[in-house]
Design an enzyme around this catalytic site. Structure first.
Site, mmCIF file in Angstrom:
data_model
loop_
_atom_site.group_PDB
_atom_site.id
_atom_site.type_symbol
_atom_site.label_atom_id
_atom_site.label_comp_id
_atom_site.label_asym_id
_atom_site.label_seq_id
_atom_site.Cartn_x
_atom_site.Cartn_y
_atom_site.Cartn_z
ATOM 1 N NE ARG A 103 -4.142 -1.874 1.830
ATOM 2 C CZ ARG A 103 -4.130 -2.921 2.663
ATOM 3 N NH1 ARG A 103 -3.240 -2.997 3.636
ATOM 4 N NH2 ARG A 103 -5.019 -3.883 2.510
ATOM 5 C CE LYS A 125 -0.471 13.914 -15.371
ATOM 6 N NZ LYS A 125 -0.643 14.289 -16.803
ATOM 7 C CD GLU A 167 8.175 17.666 -22.555
ATOM 8 O OE1 GLU A 167 7.360 18.600 -22.357
ATOM 9 O OE2 GLU A 167 7.837 16.582 -23.090
ATOM 10 C CE LYS A 204 5.355 17.931 -14.544
ATOM 11 N NZ LYS A 204 5.519 16.668 -15.234
ATOM 12 C CD GLU A 214 -3.542 16.735 -17.171
ATOM 13 O OE1 GLU A 214 -2.484 16.291 -16.715
ATOM 14 O OE2 GLU A 214 -3.952 16.524 -18.332
ATOM 15 N NE ARG A 218 0.209 17.429 -13.905
ATOM 16 C CZ ARG A 218 0.821 16.653 -13.039
ATOM 17 N NH1 ARG A 218 0.366 16.532 -11.820
ATOM 18 N NH2 ARG A 218 1.895 15.971 -13.398
ATOM 19 C CG ASN A 222 -1.436 18.098 -21.676
ATOM 20 O OD1 ASN A 222 -0.553 17.279 -21.423
ATOM 21 N ND2 ASN A 222 -2.547 18.184 -20.965
ATOM 22 C CG HIS A 225 2.623 17.107 -24.973
ATOM 23 N ND1 HIS A 225 3.375 18.257 -24.879
ATOM 24 C CD2 HIS A 225 3.362 16.141 -24.370
ATOM 25 C CE1 HIS A 225 4.500 18.000 -24.217
ATOM 26 N NE2 HIS A 225 4.527 16.721 -23.903
ATOM 27 C CG HIS A 229 0.785 12.536 -27.013
ATOM 28 N ND1 HIS A 229 0.089 13.027 -25.946
ATOM 29 C CD2 HIS A 229 1.971 12.106 -26.523
ATOM 30 C CE1 HIS A 229 0.829 12.910 -24.847
ATOM 31 N NE2 HIS A 229 1.981 12.365 -25.174
ATOM 32 C CG HIS A 245 7.737 12.674 -25.413
ATOM 33 N ND1 HIS A 245 6.395 12.474 -25.664
ATOM 34 C CD2 HIS A 245 7.814 13.734 -24.570
ATOM 35 C CE1 HIS A 245 5.697 13.380 -24.985
ATOM 36 N NE2 HIS A 245 6.543 14.151 -24.321
HETATM 37 N N1 NAD Z 1 5.294 11.211 -15.203
HETATM 38 C C1 NAD Z 1 5.339 12.226 -16.035
HETATM 39 O O1 NAD Z 1 4.840 13.320 -15.735
HETATM 40 C C2 NAD Z 1 6.037 12.059 -17.342
HETATM 41 C C3 NAD Z 1 6.298 13.182 -18.137
HETATM 42 C C4 NAD Z 1 6.995 13.000 -19.330
HETATM 43 C C5 NAD Z 1 7.407 11.740 -19.714
HETATM 44 N N2 NAD Z 1 7.132 10.654 -18.933
HETATM 45 C C6 NAD Z 1 7.583 9.315 -19.317
HETATM 46 O O2 NAD Z 1 9.010 9.349 -19.426
HETATM 47 C C7 NAD Z 1 9.414 8.315 -20.308
HETATM 48 C C8 NAD Z 1 10.514 8.841 -21.207
HETATM 49 O O3 NAD Z 1 11.602 9.260 -20.420
HETATM 50 P P1 NAD Z 1 13.097 9.330 -20.978
HETATM 51 O O4 NAD Z 1 13.114 10.075 -22.251
HETATM 52 O O5 NAD Z 1 13.923 9.815 -19.861
HETATM 53 O O6 NAD Z 1 13.371 7.812 -21.380
HETATM 54 P P2 NAD Z 1 14.292 6.642 -20.770
HETATM 55 O O7 NAD Z 1 14.060 6.493 -19.315
HETATM 56 O O8 NAD Z 1 14.026 5.459 -21.611
HETATM 57 O O9 NAD Z 1 15.773 7.173 -21.024
HETATM 58 C C9 NAD Z 1 16.249 7.348 -22.344
HETATM 59 C C10 NAD Z 1 17.546 6.548 -22.579
HETATM 60 O O10 NAD Z 1 18.640 7.185 -21.936
HETATM 61 C C11 NAD Z 1 19.355 6.245 -21.132
HETATM 62 N N3 NAD Z 1 19.952 7.023 -20.043
HETATM 63 C C12 NAD Z 1 19.305 7.559 -18.978
HETATM 64 N N4 NAD Z 1 20.137 8.348 -18.275
HETATM 65 C C13 NAD Z 1 21.336 8.312 -18.891
HETATM 66 C C14 NAD Z 1 22.582 8.953 -18.648
HETATM 67 N N5 NAD Z 1 22.719 9.848 -17.644
HETATM 68 N N6 NAD Z 1 23.614 8.688 -19.478
HETATM 69 C C15 NAD Z 1 23.441 7.833 -20.527
HETATM 70 N N7 NAD Z 1 22.281 7.223 -20.821
HETATM 71 C C16 NAD Z 1 21.235 7.472 -20.011
HETATM 72 C C17 NAD Z 1 18.320 5.228 -20.727
HETATM 73 O O11 NAD Z 1 18.901 4.011 -20.372
HETATM 74 C C18 NAD Z 1 17.506 5.129 -22.021
HETATM 75 O O12 NAD Z 1 18.157 4.286 -22.916
HETATM 76 C C19 NAD Z 1 8.173 7.859 -21.056
HETATM 77 O O13 NAD Z 1 7.804 6.577 -20.583
HETATM 78 C C20 NAD Z 1 7.116 8.873 -20.664
HETATM 79 O O14 NAD Z 1 5.820 8.309 -20.620
HETATM 80 C C21 NAD Z 1 6.462 10.810 -17.760
HETATM 81 ZN ZN ZN Z 2 6.085 15.657 -22.949
#
Ligand code: NAD
Ligand code: ZN
Length: 341
Positions: A103, A125, A167, A204, A214, A218, A222, A225, A229, A245
């Site tokens: 939990r 999130k 972003e 943010k 949201e 919030r 977007n 996006h 998206h 992305h």
């Molecule tokens: N919760 C939210 O509000 C929110 C907002 C935006 C995106 N997201 C989510 O975030 C995800 C995308 O995040 P991301 O772009 O960070 O992707 P990711 O976590 O896949 O990282 C991208 C790549 O970089 C590598 N990496 C990470 N840190 C590194 C470093 N310091 N040096 C070398 N390599 C490194 C990772 O292994 C991966 O291969 C998606 O799943 C998306 O849905 C969530």
């Molecule tokens: Zn985004």
């Protein structure tokens, strides 16, 4: 900034708070294990390590089961803490696993990509993908703390850095005209990350604190996006044309700024500056008329739409955005056509 700590290198001072927990585990993927974990290892009290494969592909229930199983095997109780060391995949999924284990146990995000530092790790999130639906399962849950070291960005591939930068641009465009005017005169290579990461997080964090679930403002986050998206989804099954992305959001911001301009909300100069800066940073995604016919309807499936209408964030000026503006499929098509030319 409550519970958020920003520095250029991991700060030993913040790690002392970890002694309050009965058990600690670090969640890392292959890359963050290799590039980031060595910088932290010496600062952490006794801990376990959970290593998973890297990539969105693994942001699944199966991986969660593996994480929950490890915590169970090690006898983690409710006073344990999970440290999420990685990009948005790790922070989203680690937060989800911690928030549901017994939990809910505490988790700390240590974001290592630019995208995670300015976006994913902040705002509560959490979630995983489910049967091909992105972020389909999850909940809102705040991290006990978010520790950001911009030094991690030095090993990040350039394309990932540029993707996260979208972003940063977005945060300026929706909320800070002055910062936008400074930013647009810079090249990606010249950017002082500590300053801009902190600036982005302030925006943010202010927005998500005011509207955590949201219900209203919030939604401003977007911007870019709705169409972004749609582009991202369209290219998902086209292996040789895949978009990160932020690359999709960058194109989405040009299109949504164009719609703002066509609706006489945004001035021509305002729009031109946005188009020029984003185009010079990201180049252009090639789109054929056939692509556009397929992409536009995908914007209808956005989670944020209500009763079939397409709702979008538009700009009144760089630095000032409005949400819940109804736009049509024709608006989106026109914007994509403009972008493609
Ligand atoms: N919760 C939210 O509000 C929110 C907002 C935006 C995106 N997201 C989510 O975030 C995800 C995308 O995040 P991301 O772009 O960070 O992707 P990711 O976590 O896949 O990282 C991208 C790549 O970089 C590598 N990496 C990470 N840190 C590194 C470093 N310091 N040096 C070398 N390599 C490194 C990772 O292994 C991966 O291969 C998606 O799943 C998306 O849905 C969530
Ligand atoms: Zn985004």
């Amino acid at each position: 900034l409550k519970n958020i700590h920003i520095s250029s290198q991991p700060d030993p001072g913040v790690f002392t708070s970890l002694s309050q927990y009965s058990n600690l585990a670090v969640l890392a993927d292959e890359n963050t294990f290799k590039y980031c974990y060595p910088l932290l290892k010496g600062l952490l009290p006794a801990h376990k390590l959970i290593r998973i494969k890297s990539g969105e592909k693994y942001k699944t229930l199966e991986t969660c089961q593996h994480i929950w199983q490890q915590l169970t095997n090690w006898g983690f109780d409710r006073h344990s803490c999970l440290i999420n060391l990685g990009g948005g995949v790790i922070t989203d999924m680690g937060a989800f696993c911690a928030g549901t284990y017994k939990r809910g146990i505490d988790f700390i995000n240590i974001p290592t990509t630019l995208l995670a530092q300015v976006d994913a790790a902040i705002g509560g999130k959490t979630g995983i993908d489910f049967n091909g639906f992105k972020n389909h399962i999850g909940m809102f849950r705040e991290a006990a703390a978010v520790w950001i070291s911009t030094g991690f960005l030095t090993t990040l591939p350039q394309r990932e850095l540029r993707s996260g930068f979208a972003e940063v641009i977005k945060h300026c465009l929706i909320a800070d005209a002055e910062a936008w005017n400074r930013l647009r005169k810079l090249d990606l290579e010249d950017i002082q990350w500590p300053t801009y990461v902190e600036h982005s997080i302030r925006i943010k964090s202010a927005i998500t604190t005011a509207d955590p679930q949201e219900k209203g403002e919030r939604k401003l986050l977007n911007f870019g996006h709705t169409i972004g998206h749609a582009l991202e989804t369209y290219f998902l099954d086209k292996p040789r044309r895949q978009l990160l992305h932020g690359e999709a959001v960058a194109a989405g911001m040009i299109c949504e700024a164009y719609i703002s301009y066509r609706k006489k909300m945004l001035s021509e100069e305002g729009f031109a500056a946005i188009e020029e800066f984003i185009y010079s940073t990201y180049g252009k995604v090639k789109l054929t008329p056939e692509d556009i016919d397929h992409i536009a309807p995908l914007a209808r499936q956005d989670k944020k739409n209500k009763a079939g209408a397409i709702r979008c964030v538009l700009l009144e000026q760089p630095g000032k955005a409005v949400f819940d503006i109804t736009i049509t499929l024709a608006d989106i098509k026109k914007a994509l056509q403009f972008y493609a030319e």
